[in-house]
Scaffold this active site. Structure first.
Site, PDB file in Angstrom:
ATOM      1  N   CYS A 277       0.797  -1.235   0.000  1.00 42.94           N
ATOM      2  CA  CYS A 277       0.000   0.000   0.000  1.00 42.94           C
ATOM      3  C   CYS A 277       0.830   1.286   0.000  1.00 42.94           C
ATOM      4  O   CYS A 277       0.592   2.157  -0.838  1.00 42.94           O
ATOM      5  CB  CYS A 277      -0.991   0.029   1.156  1.00 42.94           C
ATOM      6  SG  CYS A 277      -1.329  -1.541   1.929  1.00 42.94           S
ATOM      7  N   ARG A 306       7.120 -11.076   5.517  1.00 37.24           N
ATOM      8  CA  ARG A 306       6.594 -10.900   6.872  1.00 37.24           C
ATOM      9  C   ARG A 306       7.302 -11.860   7.813  1.00 37.24           C
ATOM     10  O   ARG A 306       7.508 -13.031   7.483  1.00 37.24           O
ATOM     11  CB  ARG A 306       5.083 -11.151   6.888  1.00 37.24           C
ATOM     12  CG  ARG A 306       4.361 -10.093   6.088  1.00 37.24           C
ATOM     13  CD  ARG A 306       2.878 -10.257   6.107  1.00 37.24           C
ATOM     14  NE  ARG A 306       2.281  -9.314   5.148  1.00 37.24           N
ATOM     15  CZ  ARG A 306       1.021  -9.327   4.781  1.00 37.24           C
ATOM     16  NH1 ARG A 306       0.197 -10.221   5.291  1.00 37.24           N
ATOM     17  NH2 ARG A 306       0.570  -8.448   3.908  1.00 37.24           N
ATOM     18  N   GLN A 324       1.504 -11.083  -3.611  1.00 40.79           N
ATOM     19  CA  GLN A 324       0.062 -10.835  -3.651  1.00 40.79           C
ATOM     20  C   GLN A 324      -0.318 -10.219  -4.989  1.00 40.79           C
ATOM     21  O   GLN A 324       0.447  -9.443  -5.551  1.00 40.79           O
ATOM     22  CB  GLN A 324      -0.316  -9.809  -2.583  1.00 40.79           C
ATOM     23  CG  GLN A 324      -0.117 -10.253  -1.167  1.00 40.79           C
ATOM     24  CD  GLN A 324      -0.411  -9.094  -0.224  1.00 40.79           C
ATOM     25  OE1 GLN A 324       0.158  -8.019  -0.342  1.00 40.79           O
ATOM     26  NE2 GLN A 324      -1.307  -9.318   0.713  1.00 40.79           N
ATOM     27  N   ASP A 326      -2.001  -7.589  -5.763  1.00 41.05           N
ATOM     28  CA  ASP A 326      -2.457  -6.501  -4.909  1.00 41.05           C
ATOM     29  C   ASP A 326      -2.790  -5.256  -5.710  1.00 41.05           C
ATOM     30  O   ASP A 326      -1.980  -4.802  -6.509  1.00 41.05           O
ATOM     31  CB  ASP A 326      -1.313  -6.180  -3.928  1.00 41.05           C
ATOM     32  CG  ASP A 326      -1.808  -5.482  -2.686  1.00 41.05           C
ATOM     33  OD1 ASP A 326      -3.026  -5.263  -2.574  1.00 41.05           O
ATOM     34  OD2 ASP A 326      -0.973  -5.150  -1.827  1.00 41.05           O
ATOM     35  N   HIS A 328      -4.720  -1.228  -5.441  1.00 39.52           N
ATOM     36  CA  HIS A 328      -5.335  -0.169  -4.654  1.00 39.52           C
ATOM     37  C   HIS A 328      -6.121   0.720  -5.589  1.00 39.52           C
ATOM     38  O   HIS A 328      -5.627   1.096  -6.644  1.00 39.52           O
ATOM     39  CB  HIS A 328      -4.275   0.599  -3.884  1.00 39.52           C
ATOM     40  CG  HIS A 328      -3.615  -0.265  -2.852  1.00 39.52           C
ATOM     41  ND1 HIS A 328      -2.472  -0.987  -3.112  1.00 39.52           N
ATOM     42  CD2 HIS A 328      -3.995  -0.590  -1.576  1.00 39.52           C
ATOM     43  CE1 HIS A 328      -2.159  -1.701  -2.040  1.00 39.52           C
ATOM     44  NE2 HIS A 328      -3.064  -1.488  -1.097  1.00 39.52           N
ATOM     45  N   LYS A 408     -14.832  -4.653   5.524  1.00 37.01           N
ATOM     46  CA  LYS A 408     -14.213  -5.475   4.479  1.00 37.01           C
ATOM     47  C   LYS A 408     -15.012  -6.731   4.182  1.00 37.01           C
ATOM     48  O   LYS A 408     -15.850  -7.164   4.970  1.00 37.01           O
ATOM     49  CB  LYS A 408     -12.795  -5.863   4.893  1.00 37.01           C
ATOM     50  CG  LYS A 408     -12.754  -6.766   6.108  1.00 37.01           C
ATOM     51  CD  LYS A 408     -11.375  -7.378   6.296  1.00 37.01           C
ATOM     52  CE  LYS A 408     -11.345  -8.223   7.554  1.00 37.01           C
ATOM     53  NZ  LYS A 408     -10.156  -9.033   7.681  1.00 37.01           N
ATOM     54  N   HIS A 454      -8.384  -1.385  -0.739  1.00 37.32           N
ATOM     55  CA  HIS A 454      -7.316  -2.382  -0.875  1.00 37.32           C
ATOM     56  C   HIS A 454      -8.021  -3.641  -1.352  1.00 37.32           C
ATOM     57  O   HIS A 454      -9.054  -4.000  -0.803  1.00 37.32           O
ATOM     58  CB  HIS A 454      -6.673  -2.743   0.462  1.00 37.32           C
ATOM     59  CG  HIS A 454      -6.163  -1.604   1.256  1.00 37.32           C
ATOM     60  ND1 HIS A 454      -4.828  -1.350   1.404  1.00 37.32           N
ATOM     61  CD2 HIS A 454      -6.804  -0.659   1.969  1.00 37.32           C
ATOM     62  CE1 HIS A 454      -4.663  -0.304   2.191  1.00 37.32           C
ATOM     63  NE2 HIS A 454      -5.843   0.128   2.551  1.00 37.32           N
TER      64      HIS A 454
HETATM   65 ZN   LIG Z   1      -3.158  -2.349   0.739  1.00 34.58          ZN
END
Ligand SMILES: [Zn+2]
Ligand SMILES: [Zn+2]
Length: 580
Positions: A277, A306, A324, A326, A328, A408, A454
Site C-alpha cells: 500500500c 513478513r 500478492q 495486490d 489499490h 471489508k 485495498h
Molecule cells: Zn493495501
C-alpha cells in the site's frame, strides 16, 4: 457459568471428549501435567507436559483407555470452590499449569469437574452429562505447542483428536482427512517438482519454485496482468525496501513492527516491505490528481516479506515471503459502490476460470473503535453488501469485526474436499488517505480526500497455488498445466518426427515436451500419468507416414488419431475455454 449441562452441541461433545482423553492420559502416566483442552473447528486437543514424546502406540493405548472410561459412563460432576481452595487442591495434584490458570481468573469462585474415581479438571464447562454420551472419537496426531503460545515457555505436547455424534460422520471425516493427506500440497509440490520449501541453509518459510512451479506461477501472473489491464487497472512495480520513515507515516512501524524485517544501512533504517500500500500511495501522490483521474486503479504483483514465527509456518499457506495480486483503487466517495461491484465481479469471474464455484463470504462491519465518519462507514458497508446481493452471493456478517479503518469482505474458496482457503479481500480504508494527506481537485475546484480500496483477488499466489494443487490433486486443468502435451516417439527412427511435432505445438504456444529416452512405451505412458500431464501423443512409423498423432488423455486413455493440425486446433480450443 456455562450453558446448561444437557447442551449436546458438537463443541460440548468434543470438549467433553478432551476431558476423557486427559483422564486416560493421567491413568496411564500419573505424573503428566495438564495444560488446556478446548474444542476446535474440527475436533479438540489437550496439551500435556510429559518428557518422553507420545508415540503412535501411546495414542492407541490412550484410545483404549478412553473406551474403558466411556463404557463406564462416568458422570461429569461440577463443583464450585473458592480460589484459595482451588489453588490448594491443584497444588496437591501438582498441576502447575492449572495453578497458573487459576491465578489468572478474576472472579473469586472457580469451577472444577470430576469424572471417575479421581480425575479433576479446572473448567468452566459445559460438558455432556456423562462419558457414555461420547459415541465416536479418534485421536489424530501429536504436535509441540508452547504453553500459552509463548516461545520462552515450556514446550508441551498437544494431542489432537476429533469426535462426532455418529460413527458414520466420523468415518466420513476420516476418509476426507486421508484424501486431504494424500493430496497435501507439501507432498505434491516436491513430488511433481513444482517447488520446495526445505533448504536448511536458506531458512524456513521461503519458497523455491522449480521450472514446473515457475511455469504455473507465470501462467497465473500473465492471466492476472491481462485481466487487470482489461478492467482498467494500470500495472506498477514498487521497490522491495523502503525507509522506515514511510512505514512510520503509514502506521505499520507502530502497529506492525513485530512482523517486519528491518535493517540499517548508512545510518538509515530500512524495512523489507510487508505490504504494497505505501508504495502505491507514493505513486498516487507523485502529482496533483483531479477528479478526472479517478478512479485510479493500480495493480502490482507485489512480493512482500513478513516475519512469521517458525512455529506457525505451514507449507505454502504461511510463509515468510510471498506475492500478492495486490491493487489499490483511489476513488471519490461517490464512485465507491461502482468500484466494489466491479471488484466482486472480478473475483467471481476469476474463481470460475480457475474452476472454483463454491465460496464462503464474510462481511466484517464497524468495530467499537473506528476512524472516519458514521456516514462513511454506512455507505461503504452498504456498498459492500449491495454488491454481494446483486451477485446473489450468500454471506455471513461478522458484526464489529472490521478493521478500525474500514469494513471489508473476505472470500474463501471451497475446494473439492469442502475445505476453505482464504483468497480475496476487499477492504475500504478511510485511514491511509488521511495519514498520507491524499487529495484530489474536485469538479468545483475544491480539494477533497479520496477513498482507498485495498483488494486482492487470488490473495497470496503461494497459498493459491497450494489450493490449486490440492483442489485438483495435482491434475491441473489444461490451460494451467506446466506441460500440456508429452510427445512419445515409439522408437529412435521416429524421434525426428516427434521433434517436428513438439516444434509445431510450441509454435502454437502449446507447452510440449518430448520423451526420447530409451524406455518402453508402457513405461513412458506410465511416467506421463505420474507427472499428471493432460495429453500424450504417441508417434510411430504409421503416424509419421500419415502425418498424424495417436492421442491419449490423462484419465481417459486412448482417444483416437488426428492430423497434427486437427490436434492443435482441438487443444487450442480447450485451452481457450479453460475447461478442465
Ligand atoms: Zn493495501
Ligand atoms: Zn471442561
Amino acid at each position: 457459568m456455562g450453558p446448561p449441562e444437557n447442551n449436546m452441541d458438537l463443541d460440548t461433545l468434543r470438549h467433553s471428549c478432551s476431558h476423557v482423553m486427559a483422564e486416560a492420559v493421567k491413568q496411564l502416566w500419573p505424573k503428566v501435567k495438564l495444560g488446556i483442552g478446548p474444542s476446535i473447528e474440527d475436533g479438540f486437543y489437550y496439551d500435556f507436559d510429559k518428557k518422553e514424546p507420545f508415540t503412535d502406540e501411546d495414542l492407541a493405548r490412550i484410545e483404549q483407555k478412553m473406551r474403558e472410561i466411556i463404557s463406564k459412563n462416568e458422570p461429569f460432576i461440577r463443583e464450585e470452590l473458592s480460589k484459595k481452595d482451588a489453588l490448594n487442591l491443584f497444588k496437591k495434584l501438582k498441576e502447575d499449569y492449572k495453578i497458573e490458570l487459576i491465578r489468572e481468573i478474576p472472579e473469586d469462585k472457580v469451577s472444577i469437574y470430576k469424572t471417575g474415581k479421581d480425575f479433576i479438571d479446572l473448567c468452566r464447562g459445559p460438558h455432556v452429562e456423562s462419558t457414555g454420551k461420547i459415541k465416536a472419537f479418534k485421536l489424530l496426531s501429536v504436535a509441540g505447542a508452547y504453553w500459552h503460545g509463548i516461545e520462552t515457555n515450556p514446550m508441551l505436547q498437544r494431542i489432537y483428536g476429533t469426535c462426532f455424534e455418529t460413527q458414520k460422520e466420523l468415518d466420513e471425516y476420516l476418509k476426507n482427512l486421508e484424501q486431504a493427506r494424500l493430496r497435501d500440497h507439501r507432498k505434491l509440490g516436491p513430488q511433481l517438482e513444482f517447488f520446495d520449501i526445505y533448504h536448511e541453509e536458506a531458512g524456513a518459510g521461503l519458497v523455491f519454485y522449480h521450472p514446473k512451479g515457475a511455469a504455473l506461477r507465470t501462467i497465473i501472473e500473465d492471466y492476472e496482468k491481462e485481466e487487470h489491464l482489461k478492467r482498467g487497472y494500470q500495472l506498477v512495480i514498487t521497490p522491495h525496501i523502503m525507509q522506515a520513515e514511510l512505514w512510520k507515516t503509514s502506521g505499520h512501524y507502530e502497529y506492525y513492527k513485530d512482523n517486519m524485517y528491518t535493517f540499517k544501512t548508512e545510518d538509515k533504517e530500512f524495512v523489507l516491505k510487508p505490504m504494497n500500500c505505501p508504495g502505491h500511495i507514493l505513486i498516487y501522490k507523485s502529482k496533483i490528481r483531479s477528479y478526472r483521474d479517478l478512479p485510479l486503479r493500480i495493480f502490482e504483483l507485489g512480493t512482500v516479506y513478513r516475519n512469521e514465527k517458525a512455529g506457525v509456518l505451514h507449507g505454502l499457506l504461511r510463509v515468510r515471503g510471498f506475492t500478492q495480486d495486490d491493487a489499490h483503487i483511489f476513488c471519490t466517495p461517490g464512485q465507491l459502490v461502482q468500484e466494489i461491484h466491479q471488484v466482486i465481479e472480478f473475483v467471481v469471474d476469476t474463481m470460475k476460470d480457475f474452476g472454483f464455484s463454491d465460496m464462503a463470504i464474510e462481511l466484517s462491519t464497524r468495530p467499537e473503535k473506528y476512524i472516519g465518519s458514521q456516514t462513511d462507514w454506512q455507505e461503504a458497508t452498504a456498498a459492500l453488501e449491495s454488491a454481494l446481493k446483486e451477485k446473489n452471493l450468500n454471506y455471513e456478517i461478522n458484526a464489529g469485526e472490521g478493521a478500525f479503518y474500514g469494513p471489508k469482505i473476505d472470500i474463501k474458496l471451497k475446494d473439492a474436499l469442502k475445505r476453505k482457503w482464504q483468497c480475496a479481500t476487499i477492504q475500504c480504508d478511510f485511514a491511509l488517505p488521511k495519514r498520507f494527506n491524499l487529495g484530489y481537485v474536485d469538479s468545483d475546484g475544491k480539494e477533497r480526500q479520496p477513498v482507498m480500496l485495498h483488494r486482492v483477488i487470488l490473495g497470496s499466489l503461494e497459498r493459491f497455488i497450494g489450493a490449486l494443487l490440492e483442489h485438483y490433486n495435482g491434475e491441473l486443468p489444461l490451460w494451467l498445466a506446466p506441460v500440456q502435451v508429452l510427445v512419445i516417439p515409439i522408437k529412435d527412427s521416429v524421434s525426428e518426427y516427434g521433434t517436428k511435432i513438439k516444434q509445431a505445438l510450441e509454435d502454437n504456444s502449446i507447452r510440449a515436451k518430448i520423451d526420447n529416452r530409451n524406455e518402453t512405451l508402457d513405461k513412458k505412458i506410465r511416467n506421463a500419468e505420474l507427472d499428471k500431464i493432460p495429453y500424450s501423443v504417441v508417434v510411430g512409423e504409421r503416424e509419421a507416414k500419415a502425418g498424424n498423432v495417436s492421442i491419449r488423455r490423462k484419465g481417459k486413455g486412448d482417444i483416437g488419431t488426428l492430423s497434427i493440425e486437427e490436434f492443435i486446433k482441438k487443444i487450442k480450443g480447450e485451452i481457450e475455454s479453460k475447461l478442465t
